[in-house]
Scaffold this motif. Structure first.
Motif, PDB file in Angstrom:
ATOM      1  N   LEU A   1       0.840  -1.204   0.000  1.00 51.39           N
ATOM      2  CA  LEU A   1       0.000   0.000   0.000  1.00 51.39           C
ATOM      3  C   LEU A   1       0.875   1.254   0.000  1.00 51.39           C
ATOM      4  O   LEU A   1       1.921   1.296   0.645  1.00 51.39           O
ATOM      5  N   SER A   2       0.431   2.272  -0.718  1.00 51.36           N
ATOM      6  CA  SER A   2       1.178   3.531  -0.758  1.00 51.36           C
ATOM      7  C   SER A   2       0.903   4.344   0.510  1.00 51.36           C
ATOM      8  O   SER A   2      -0.032   4.057   1.270  1.00 51.36           O
ATOM      9  N   SER A   3       1.702   5.381   0.731  1.00 51.95           N
ATOM     10  CA  SER A   3       1.525   6.240   1.912  1.00 51.95           C
ATOM     11  C   SER A   3       0.150   6.890   1.916  1.00 51.95           C
ATOM     12  O   SER A   3      -0.500   7.004   2.963  1.00 51.95           O
ATOM     13  N   SER A   4      -0.300   7.321   0.738  1.00 55.65           N
ATOM     14  CA  SER A   4      -1.614   7.969   0.666  1.00 55.65           C
ATOM     15  C   SER A   4      -2.739   6.977   0.959  1.00 55.65           C
ATOM     16  O   SER A   4      -3.749   7.316   1.582  1.00 55.65           O
ATOM     17  N   GLN A   5      -2.569   5.713   0.509  1.00 58.21           N
ATOM     18  CA  GLN A   5      -3.571   4.689   0.787  1.00 58.21           C
ATOM     19  C   GLN A   5      -3.632   4.373   2.283  1.00 58.21           C
ATOM     20  O   GLN A   5      -4.711   4.198   2.845  1.00 58.21           O
ATOM     21  N   ILE A   6      -2.467   4.307   2.909  1.00 55.32           N
ATOM     22  CA  ILE A   6      -2.415   4.055   4.354  1.00 55.32           C
ATOM     23  C   ILE A   6      -3.082   5.189   5.122  1.00 55.32           C
ATOM     24  O   ILE A   6      -3.856   4.960   6.061  1.00 55.32           O
ATOM     25  N   GLU A   7      -2.808   6.422   4.706  1.00 59.59           N
ATOM     26  CA  GLU A   7      -3.414   7.573   5.370  1.00 59.59           C
ATOM     27  C   GLU A   7      -4.928   7.579   5.184  1.00 59.59           C
ATOM     28  O   GLU A   7      -5.680   7.931   6.107  1.00 59.59           O
ATOM     29  N   ASP A   8      -5.383   7.162   4.008  1.00 60.69           N
ATOM     30  CA  ASP A   8      -6.822   7.085   3.751  1.00 60.69           C
ATOM     31  C   ASP A   8      -7.477   6.036   4.648  1.00 60.69           C
ATOM     32  O   ASP A   8      -8.577   6.254   5.166  1.00 60.69           O
TER      33      ASP A   8
END
Length: 294
Positions: A256-263
């Motif tokens: 998972l990308s950083s933005s996906q994790i933050e989401d």
């Protein structure tokens, strides 16, 4: 990463407590005066009970004001938990009061005193009005101390009504045992009404999971979010009587990308705040590689 959301407004709570304190303090003075001069145990028991409520309201008001203070380097969560301690202290004060008055009531059965029924009824009638007005002040607020105040005052109105009826019975029958009997019944009513609040306050002061929050339900909601495999090290506790906190480690799918994790984190916060009344979330993440967590 963590999120602050203070959705439970404290507006007007302080003013409500001040009005409640003023109304009941005046009535306590009246009730104590007539209770002592007329030697009425039912009036004295109700007066000390109301005085305990006044003390509880003052403690709660101080705690609410403390909760508004900003966090410091030592008290990094602020002073919100003072509202829980205030609720606990209020319960302990009431337990002490009913122990004393209960003992006095039992003693009065063997050595009864004449008590004027008409005076008892009139004074208690004022109590019905005062307690009802005070209960209405706190009726539409779910904060624990406000809820406790509403329940206490509503119960007090009922107790005062019972004393009114008792005074009428004494006036027409001259049964002197009615006065200590009413005093004893008041103590029982107070104990029953206070016990649940005491258990809830004690649980929150020991960082137990707040009432109405199901930790398994929270786990299921988090696991239902796409990208979350599991959740562990989940803890939920009360920061105050209106705000809960959560810490957890989210085990996520690999890649998972950083933005996906933050989401995902934002989805978790949204779900637990809306459905589980959690306003402060601290979330860590890890992922699985070859069956091992990293």
């Amino acid at each position: 990463m963590h999120n602050h959301s203070h959705s439970a407004s404290q507006e007007n709570i302080g003013a409500r407590f001040i009005w409640g304190i003023a109304l009941n303090l005046i009535f306590v003075g009246v009730e104590l005066t007539y209770g002592y001069t007329q030697k009425s145990l039912s009036l004295l028991a109700d007066a000390w009970h109301n005085l305990g409520d006044v003390a509880g309201l003052i403690i709660s008001l101080i705690a609410i004001k403390m909760a508004e203070k900003l966090p410091t380097k030592i008290y990094t969560y602020g002073f919100s938990k003072a509202t829980i301690l205030a609720s606990l202290a209020n319960c302990l004060l009431l337990f002490i009061a009913i122990s004393s008055m209960g003992y006095e009531a039992v003693q009065r059965f063997s050595v009864p005193n004449d008590a004027p029924g008409t005076t008892i009824s009139w004074v208690a009638g004022i109590g019905v009005i005062i307690n009802t007005l005070t209960a209405l002040i706190f009726m539409k607020n779910d904060e624990m101390n406000s809820k406790a105040a509403f329940l206490h005052m509503a119960a007090d109105a009922g107790v005062s009504l019972a004393v009114v009826i008792g005074g009428i019975i004494i006036n027409y029958t001259n049964y002197t045992f009615i006065d200590p009997l009413l005093g004893l019944l008041i103590c029982v009513v107070i104990f029953i009404g206070t016990w649940k609040l005491f258990k809830d306050s004690l649980r929150l002061s020991l960082d137990g999971v707040p009432e109405g929050v199901d930790i398994e339900d929270v786990t299921d909601k988090i696991k239902s979010i796409s990208g979350v495999i599991n959740v562990d090290h989940l803890h939920i506790w009360a920061l105050s009587t209106t705000r809960n906190a959560l810490t957890a480690n989210l085990i996520l799918h690999n890649g998972l990308s950083s933005s996906q994790i933050e989401d995902i984190k934002n989805q978790v916060r949204e779900k637990v705040e809306i459905h589980n009344n959690v306003h402060h979330s601290i979330l860590e993440t890890s992922h699985l590689e070859n069956g091992h967590r990293h």
